[in-house]
Enzyme design. Sequence first.
Site, PDB file in Angstrom:
ATOM      1  N   SER A 268       0.831  -1.213   0.000  1.00 28.79           N
ATOM      2  CA  SER A 268       0.000   0.000   0.000  1.00 28.79           C
ATOM      3  C   SER A 268       0.859   1.253   0.000  1.00 28.79           C
ATOM      4  CB  SER A 268      -0.859   0.058   1.265  1.00 28.79           C
ATOM      5  OG  SER A 268      -1.644  -1.080   1.398  1.00 28.79           O
TER       6      SER A 268
ATOM      7  N   HIS B  31      -1.182  -2.910  -7.128  1.00 27.02           N
ATOM      8  CA  HIS B  31      -1.921  -2.550  -5.917  1.00 27.02           C
ATOM      9  C   HIS B  31      -3.415  -2.790  -6.115  1.00 27.02           C
ATOM     10  CE1 HIS B  31      -3.184   0.644  -2.771  1.00 27.02           C
ATOM     11  NE2 HIS B  31      -2.990  -0.518  -2.192  1.00 27.02           N
TER      12      HIS B  31
ATOM     13  N   ASN C 298      -3.953   5.971  -2.285  1.00 30.46           N
ATOM     14  CA  ASN C 298      -3.668   6.119  -0.854  1.00 30.46           C
ATOM     15  C   ASN C 298      -3.119   7.492  -0.487  1.00 30.46           C
ATOM     16  OD1 ASN C 298      -4.717   3.698  -0.124  1.00 30.46           O
ATOM     17  ND2 ASN C 298      -2.769   2.603  -0.063  1.00 30.46           N
TER      18      ASN C 298
ATOM     19  N   GLU D  56      -3.783  -0.506  -9.260  1.00 33.81           N
ATOM     20  CA  GLU D  56      -2.741   0.456  -9.632  1.00 33.81           C
ATOM     21  C   GLU D  56      -1.510  -0.328 -10.089  1.00 33.81           C
ATOM     22  OE1 GLU D  56      -3.205   4.402  -6.976  1.00 33.81           O
ATOM     23  OE2 GLU D  56      -2.886   2.594  -5.785  1.00 33.81           O
TER      24      GLU D  56
HETATM   25  N1  CAA Z   1     -17.365 -11.928  -5.672  1.00 34.33           N
HETATM   26  C1  CAA Z   1     -17.986 -11.170  -6.594  1.00 34.33           C
HETATM   27  N2  CAA Z   1     -18.881 -10.202  -6.271  1.00 34.33           N
HETATM   28  C2  CAA Z   1     -19.184 -10.026  -4.983  1.00 34.33           C
HETATM   29  C3  CAA Z   1     -18.583 -10.804  -3.969  1.00 34.33           C
HETATM   30  C4  CAA Z   1     -17.635 -11.792  -4.357  1.00 34.33           C
HETATM   31  N3  CAA Z   1     -16.995 -12.550  -3.480  1.00 34.33           N
HETATM   32  N4  CAA Z   1     -19.058 -10.386  -2.771  1.00 34.33           N
HETATM   33  C5  CAA Z   1     -19.918  -9.385  -3.025  1.00 34.33           C
HETATM   34  N5  CAA Z   1     -20.004  -9.169  -4.357  1.00 34.33           N
HETATM   35  C6  CAA Z   1     -20.795  -8.147  -5.041  1.00 34.33           C
HETATM   36  C7  CAA Z   1     -22.269  -8.199  -4.680  1.00 34.33           C
HETATM   37  O1  CAA Z   1     -22.966  -9.108  -5.495  1.00 34.33           O
HETATM   38  C8  CAA Z   1     -22.710  -6.772  -4.899  1.00 34.33           C
HETATM   39  O2  CAA Z   1     -22.910  -6.571  -6.279  1.00 34.33           O
HETATM   40  P1  CAA Z   1     -24.226  -5.790  -6.804  1.00 34.33           P
HETATM   41  O3  CAA Z   1     -24.066  -4.380  -6.294  1.00 34.33           O
HETATM   42  O4  CAA Z   1     -24.123  -5.902  -8.309  1.00 34.33           O
HETATM   43  O5  CAA Z   1     -25.368  -6.519  -6.200  1.00 34.33           O
HETATM   44  C9  CAA Z   1     -21.469  -5.954  -4.540  1.00 34.33           C
HETATM   45  O6  CAA Z   1     -20.361  -6.866  -4.631  1.00 34.33           O
HETATM   46  C10 CAA Z   1     -21.543  -5.387  -3.118  1.00 34.33           C
HETATM   47  O7  CAA Z   1     -21.719  -6.476  -2.194  1.00 34.33           O
HETATM   48  P2  CAA Z   1     -22.744  -6.441  -0.976  1.00 34.33           P
HETATM   49  O8  CAA Z   1     -24.078  -5.940  -1.435  1.00 34.33           O
HETATM   50  O9  CAA Z   1     -22.726  -7.755  -0.297  1.00 34.33           O
HETATM   51  O10 CAA Z   1     -22.062  -5.437   0.026  1.00 34.33           O
HETATM   52  P3  CAA Z   1     -22.272  -3.892   0.231  1.00 34.33           P
HETATM   53  O11 CAA Z   1     -23.223  -3.296  -0.730  1.00 34.33           O
HETATM   54  O12 CAA Z   1     -22.504  -3.755   1.690  1.00 34.33           O
HETATM   55  O13 CAA Z   1     -20.819  -3.338  -0.143  1.00 34.33           O
HETATM   56  C11 CAA Z   1     -18.510  -3.020  -0.024  1.00 34.33           C
HETATM   57  C12 CAA Z   1     -19.694  -3.791   0.511  1.00 34.33           C
HETATM   58  C13 CAA Z   1     -18.274  -3.385  -1.480  1.00 34.33           C
HETATM   59  C14 CAA Z   1     -17.298  -3.425   0.797  1.00 34.33           C
HETATM   60  C15 CAA Z   1     -18.808  -1.495   0.086  1.00 34.33           C
HETATM   61  O14 CAA Z   1     -19.153  -1.174   1.403  1.00 34.33           O
HETATM   62  C16 CAA Z   1     -17.620  -0.633  -0.310  1.00 34.33           C
HETATM   63  O15 CAA Z   1     -17.379  -0.380  -1.479  1.00 34.33           O
HETATM   64  N6  CAA Z   1     -16.846  -0.130   0.696  1.00 34.33           N
HETATM   65  C17 CAA Z   1     -15.680   0.687   0.463  1.00 34.33           C
HETATM   66  C18 CAA Z   1     -14.514  -0.192   0.163  1.00 34.33           C
HETATM   67  C19 CAA Z   1     -13.263   0.590  -0.052  1.00 34.33           C
HETATM   68  O16 CAA Z   1     -13.174   1.805   0.039  1.00 34.33           O
HETATM   69  N7  CAA Z   1     -12.168  -0.143  -0.359  1.00 34.33           N
HETATM   70  C20 CAA Z   1     -10.867   0.423  -0.500  1.00 34.33           C
HETATM   71  C21 CAA Z   1     -10.115   0.184   0.805  1.00 34.33           C
HETATM   72  S1  CAA Z   1      -8.508   0.965   0.788  1.00 34.33           S
HETATM   73  C22 CAA Z   1      -7.556  -0.125  -0.072  1.00 34.33           C
HETATM   74  O17 CAA Z   1      -7.966  -1.180  -0.434  1.00 34.33           O
HETATM   75  C23 CAA Z   1      -6.150   0.315  -0.341  1.00 34.33           C
HETATM   76  C24 CAA Z   1      -5.151   0.132   0.715  1.00 34.33           C
HETATM   77  O18 CAA Z   1      -3.955   0.015   0.352  1.00 34.33           O
HETATM   78  C25 CAA Z   1      -5.464   0.149   2.156  1.00 34.33           C
HETATM   79  P1  NAD Z   2      -3.274  -9.512   6.455  1.00 30.27           P
HETATM   80  O1  NAD Z   2      -2.683  -9.271   7.787  1.00 30.27           O
HETATM   81  O2  NAD Z   2      -4.719  -9.809   6.338  1.00 30.27           O
HETATM   82  O3  NAD Z   2      -2.505 -10.709   5.734  1.00 30.27           O
HETATM   83  C1  NAD Z   2      -1.112 -10.800   5.636  1.00 30.27           C
HETATM   84  C2  NAD Z   2      -0.797 -12.298   5.599  1.00 30.27           C
HETATM   85  O4  NAD Z   2       0.573 -12.485   5.202  1.00 30.27           O
HETATM   86  C3  NAD Z   2      -0.954 -12.987   6.972  1.00 30.27           C
HETATM   87  O5  NAD Z   2      -1.887 -14.028   6.846  1.00 30.27           O
HETATM   88  C4  NAD Z   2       0.457 -13.504   7.283  1.00 30.27           C
HETATM   89  O6  NAD Z   2       0.454 -14.752   7.937  1.00 30.27           O
HETATM   90  C5  NAD Z   2       1.033 -13.639   5.885  1.00 30.27           C
HETATM   91  N1  NAD Z   2       2.505 -13.650   5.820  1.00 30.27           N
HETATM   92  C6  NAD Z   2       3.387 -12.897   6.515  1.00 30.27           C
HETATM   93  N2  NAD Z   2       4.649 -13.209   6.129  1.00 30.27           N
HETATM   94  C7  NAD Z   2       4.539 -14.176   5.168  1.00 30.27           C
HETATM   95  C8  NAD Z   2       5.472 -14.903   4.367  1.00 30.27           C
HETATM   96  N3  NAD Z   2       6.780 -14.676   4.468  1.00 30.27           N
HETATM   97  N4  NAD Z   2       4.997 -15.825   3.491  1.00 30.27           N
HETATM   98  C9  NAD Z   2       3.669 -16.048   3.374  1.00 30.27           C
HETATM   99  N5  NAD Z   2       2.739 -15.376   4.095  1.00 30.27           N
HETATM  100  C10 NAD Z   2       3.174 -14.451   4.974  1.00 30.27           C
HETATM  101  O7  NAD Z   2      -2.868  -8.244   5.576  1.00 30.27           O
HETATM  102  P2  NAD Z   2      -3.566  -7.729   4.227  1.00 30.27           P
HETATM  103  O8  NAD Z   2      -4.591  -6.727   4.586  1.00 30.27           O
HETATM  104  O9  NAD Z   2      -3.885  -8.891   3.370  1.00 30.27           O
HETATM  105  O10 NAD Z   2      -2.354  -6.914   3.584  1.00 30.27           O
HETATM  106  C11 NAD Z   2      -1.366  -7.557   2.815  1.00 30.27           C
HETATM  107  C12 NAD Z   2      -0.660  -6.523   1.949  1.00 30.27           C
HETATM  108  O11 NAD Z   2      -1.623  -5.889   1.091  1.00 30.27           O
HETATM  109  C13 NAD Z   2       0.011  -5.389   2.725  1.00 30.27           C
HETATM  110  O12 NAD Z   2       1.173  -5.000   2.035  1.00 30.27           O
HETATM  111  C14 NAD Z   2      -1.038  -4.286   2.689  1.00 30.27           C
HETATM  112  O13 NAD Z   2      -0.497  -2.991   2.845  1.00 30.27           O
HETATM  113  C15 NAD Z   2      -1.596  -4.474   1.289  1.00 30.27           C
HETATM  114  N6  NAD Z   2      -2.956  -3.968   1.088  1.00 30.27           N
HETATM  115  C16 NAD Z   2      -3.883  -4.059   2.085  1.00 30.27           C
HETATM  116  C17 NAD Z   2      -5.168  -3.572   1.861  1.00 30.27           C
HETATM  117  C18 NAD Z   2      -6.232  -3.662   2.924  1.00 30.27           C
HETATM  118  O14 NAD Z   2      -7.256  -2.988   2.797  1.00 30.27           O
HETATM  119  N7  NAD Z   2      -6.050  -4.436   3.961  1.00 30.27           N
HETATM  120  C19 NAD Z   2      -5.502  -3.019   0.615  1.00 30.27           C
HETATM  121  C20 NAD Z   2      -4.520  -2.964  -0.408  1.00 30.27           C
HETATM  122  C21 NAD Z   2      -3.239  -3.433  -0.153  1.00 30.27           C
END
Ligand code: CAA
Ligand code: NAD
Length: 293
Positions: free
Chosen positions: A119, A140, A190, A152
């Site tokens: 991330s 990503h 991010n 990404e």
């Molecule tokens: N496979 C395929 N489709 C699936 C599925 C699966 N396993 N699970 C659910 N879906 C589909 C559903 O069928 C539904 O589709 P429709 O809208 O066409 O019916 C859709 O996905 C949404 O599912 P739900 O109705 O069960 O759930 P929801 O409406 O409560 O939405 C959510 C859940 C998608 C998580 C929504 O709340 C959301 O978009 N949240 C924001 C998520 C977000 O911001 N993610 C980014 C996080 S940051 C990141 O990832 C980067 C990082 O590095 C940290």
């Molecule tokens: P998580 O804690 O759910 O899972 C990480 C997993 O990696 C754990 O199950 C751990 O046992 C395993 N692990 C650690 N060392 C390992 C190794 N050497 N070999 C095999 N497995 C190993 O974390 P996550 O949320 O899945 O995040 C994983 C990566 O994805 C991070 O780099 C995170 O920044 C990135 N990411 C996270 C999100 C999010 O929303 N959580 C979104 C995008 C990207």
Amino acid sequence: MEIDKVGVVGCGLMGSGIVEVAAKSGSRVMVRETSPELLGLGRLRIEQSMARAVEKEKLTVQEQDAALARISYTTELADLARSDLIIEAIVEDPEAKSSLFRELDKLCSGRTIFASNTSSIPITEMAAATARADRFIGLHFFNPVPVMRLVEVVRTIATTDETFELVSDFVQIIGKVPITAKDNSGFVVNLLLVPFMLDAIRQLERGVASVSDIDTGMVLGCGHPMGPLTLCDFVGIDTLLRISEIMYEEYHEERYSPPPLLKRIMAMGRLGKKSGQGFYDWNREGPIPLPLH
Ligand code: CAA
Ligand code: NAD
């Protein structure tokens, strides 16, 4: 060269989703976790997610069975040696990731492409730990991977056009939309999303509003699918804290700095939805906001 055999390292929140989407699109996938217990939990997550997709009529039972049959599970890193592409999704720790890639570099043939799902860690840092910076890229994905359409694609100054094109094609084959980002900590999304989530925590620290009012504000006022504090729990408190620390170290800008409350919640071992508690208690119907002072 075609990408057929995909290795995934880490079967947590993200790794399990990446395995699912790759297997559903026809790739043969080998996933590695560190212990049989964690591998079992990852497998359960994949099976439950596919069952949910079947229930929602996004996947047929036949497609589900075929996808599940394309997935192999292992605790041995060497089992990934013959992959065309390896996607790393382990903990957000620069040292752990570089040391993993160093090991993989020795095990894999020269043609295997390495990708990190980090991330916030600059891709160049990890590529430099290997002798294949030309075949190293950032991929990503977003959480939940089966639902979020974006990936990404992050190239460094050493990534070749061939690697970039192969991997961008793969992203589209698995049904995702690629955008290209420069190799800077936080890439595109991010850089915007993390300060927003951290600011929501700072609002809470200042007593501006309650957990549920901050979240309701952004859901009903701005049409976000979930509020920023729910999103913190969803991403994982441990992962968000590490992302914040890495981005702050990179930019030295206050907006990326970890709010003290985030550190306190982490210190209590509340990792968010995945551990049952974070800003909310996820073990109860609702979920219910937890008292924070
Ligand atoms: N496979 C395929 N489709 C699936 C599925 C699966 N396993 N699970 C659910 N879906 C589909 C559903 O069928 C539904 O589709 P429709 O809208 O066409 O019916 C859709 O996905 C949404 O599912 P739900 O109705 O069960 O759930 P929801 O409406 O409560 O939405 C959510 C859940 C998608 C998580 C929504 O709340 C959301 O978009 N949240 C924001 C998520 C977000 O911001 N993610 C980014 C996080 S940051 C990141 O990832 C980067 C990082 O590095 C940290
Ligand atoms: P998580 O804690 O759910 O899972 C990480 C997993 O990696 C754990 O199950 C751990 O046992 C395993 N692990 C650690 N060392 C390992 C190794 N050497 N070999 C095999 N497995 C190993 O974390 P996550 O949320 O899945 O995040 C994983 C990566 O994805 C991070 O780099 C995170 O920044 C990135 N990411 C996270 C999100 C999010 O929303 N959580 C979104 C995008 C990207």
